[in-house]
Scaffold this motif. Sequence first.
Motif, mmCIF file in Angstrom:
data_model
loop_
_atom_site.group_PDB
_atom_site.id
_atom_site.type_symbol
_atom_site.label_atom_id
_atom_site.label_comp_id
_atom_site.label_asym_id
_atom_site.label_seq_id
_atom_site.Cartn_x
_atom_site.Cartn_y
_atom_site.Cartn_z
ATOM 1 N N ALA A 129 0.856 -1.197 0.000
ATOM 2 C CA ALA A 129 0.000 0.000 0.000
ATOM 3 C C ALA A 129 0.882 1.233 0.000
ATOM 4 C CB ALA A 129 -0.923 0.011 1.215
ATOM 5 N N ASN A 183 -2.256 7.654 -1.184
ATOM 6 C CA ASN A 183 -2.783 8.315 -2.378
ATOM 7 C C ASN A 183 -4.253 8.615 -2.109
ATOM 8 O OD1 ASN A 183 -4.149 5.861 -2.733
ATOM 9 N ND2 ASN A 183 -2.633 5.079 -4.189
ATOM 10 N N ASP A 184 -5.002 8.979 -3.132
ATOM 11 C CA ASP A 184 -6.396 9.351 -2.886
ATOM 12 C C ASP A 184 -7.329 8.156 -2.713
ATOM 13 O OD1 ASP A 184 -6.561 8.513 -5.529
ATOM 14 O OD2 ASP A 184 -7.037 10.499 -6.333
ATOM 15 N N ASP A 185 -6.770 6.937 -2.626
ATOM 16 C CA ASP A 185 -7.577 5.781 -2.225
ATOM 17 C C ASP A 185 -7.881 5.807 -0.734
ATOM 18 O OD1 ASP A 185 -7.667 4.739 -4.795
ATOM 19 O OD2 ASP A 185 -5.916 3.444 -4.498
ATOM 20 N N TRP A 186 -7.079 6.533 0.022
ATOM 21 C CA TRP A 186 -7.298 6.622 1.459
ATOM 22 C C TRP A 186 -8.475 7.548 1.752
ATOM 23 C CZ3 TRP A 186 -3.732 4.902 5.517
ATOM 24 C CH2 TRP A 186 -2.694 4.105 5.019
ATOM 25 N N SER A 187 -9.120 7.318 2.895
ATOM 26 C CA SER A 187 -10.176 8.207 3.377
ATOM 27 C C SER A 187 -9.633 8.984 4.566
ATOM 28 C CB SER A 187 -11.404 7.399 3.804
ATOM 29 O OG SER A 187 -11.936 6.688 2.707
ATOM 30 N N SER A 215 -12.243 11.514 0.437
ATOM 31 C CA SER A 215 -10.983 10.919 0.000
ATOM 32 C C SER A 215 -9.824 11.840 0.364
ATOM 33 C CB SER A 215 -10.992 10.696 -1.518
ATOM 34 O OG SER A 215 -11.981 9.766 -1.885
ATOM 35 N N LEU A 247 -7.178 3.047 5.483
ATOM 36 C CA LEU A 247 -7.242 2.253 4.253
ATOM 37 C C LEU A 247 -7.286 0.785 4.637
ATOM 38 C CD1 LEU A 247 -6.924 2.234 1.037
ATOM 39 C CD2 LEU A 247 -4.521 1.688 1.509
#
Length: 228
Positions: A125, A128-132, A181, A223
Amino acid sequence: MRETLMLVILAVLLAGCGGGAPDVTVVDGPGTSSITGEVWADNWFAFYLGDRLIVEDSVPITTERSFNAEAFVFNADYPLQLNFVAKDFKENDTGLEYLGRGNQQMGDGGLIAQFTDTATGESIAVTNDDWSCLVIHEAPLDRACEDEADPSPGVGPCQFTATAEPEGWRAPGFDDSEWPSAVEHGAAAVRPKGGYDAISWRNGARLIWSADLETQNTLLCRLTVHDK
């Protein structure tokens, strides 16, 4: 199995000894997979695997210009619930730093991290913008506070919002569907220093924060990694 793991960890430790890279902290704990984490933060972070605290930034947030990189190895089982508390320094709820000095200002935050399978070197991992990411402290709400001669929290333009951490937010099953995000920021905006260049960041790793680097001071980021 244990001997193999120790050899892998030793190799990581030796790799971290050159080129100004941060020392590697080995964190004891349960799990069948060995994972290497690398983090840089402006100014401070705590990283949790689920509810288990793995590592905190070793440089206190109250240290002036407390930019720092950390590297660590820990064991875990999939799925992985990766959680960060990230804080930019503020002297009080005005959200300002260097209060009463000529350089009184709003600070700016930033966080970048990557997690790697220690045995294989494969990426698990990256930030990036996959994280909240949820903002739980924002100040000042009016940027005019920065120019106040005697700024005081909650007075005039120096209003702020602060909320408690949501109950159970570090748990794998927590519903973060309403969380925004993470926002990716370029190095020119964050201006990373103090250990950032000592780590070889993977191409996909990004500096993240919320939308406002200056006024949004404390974030919770999470994430879920379901499998290898």
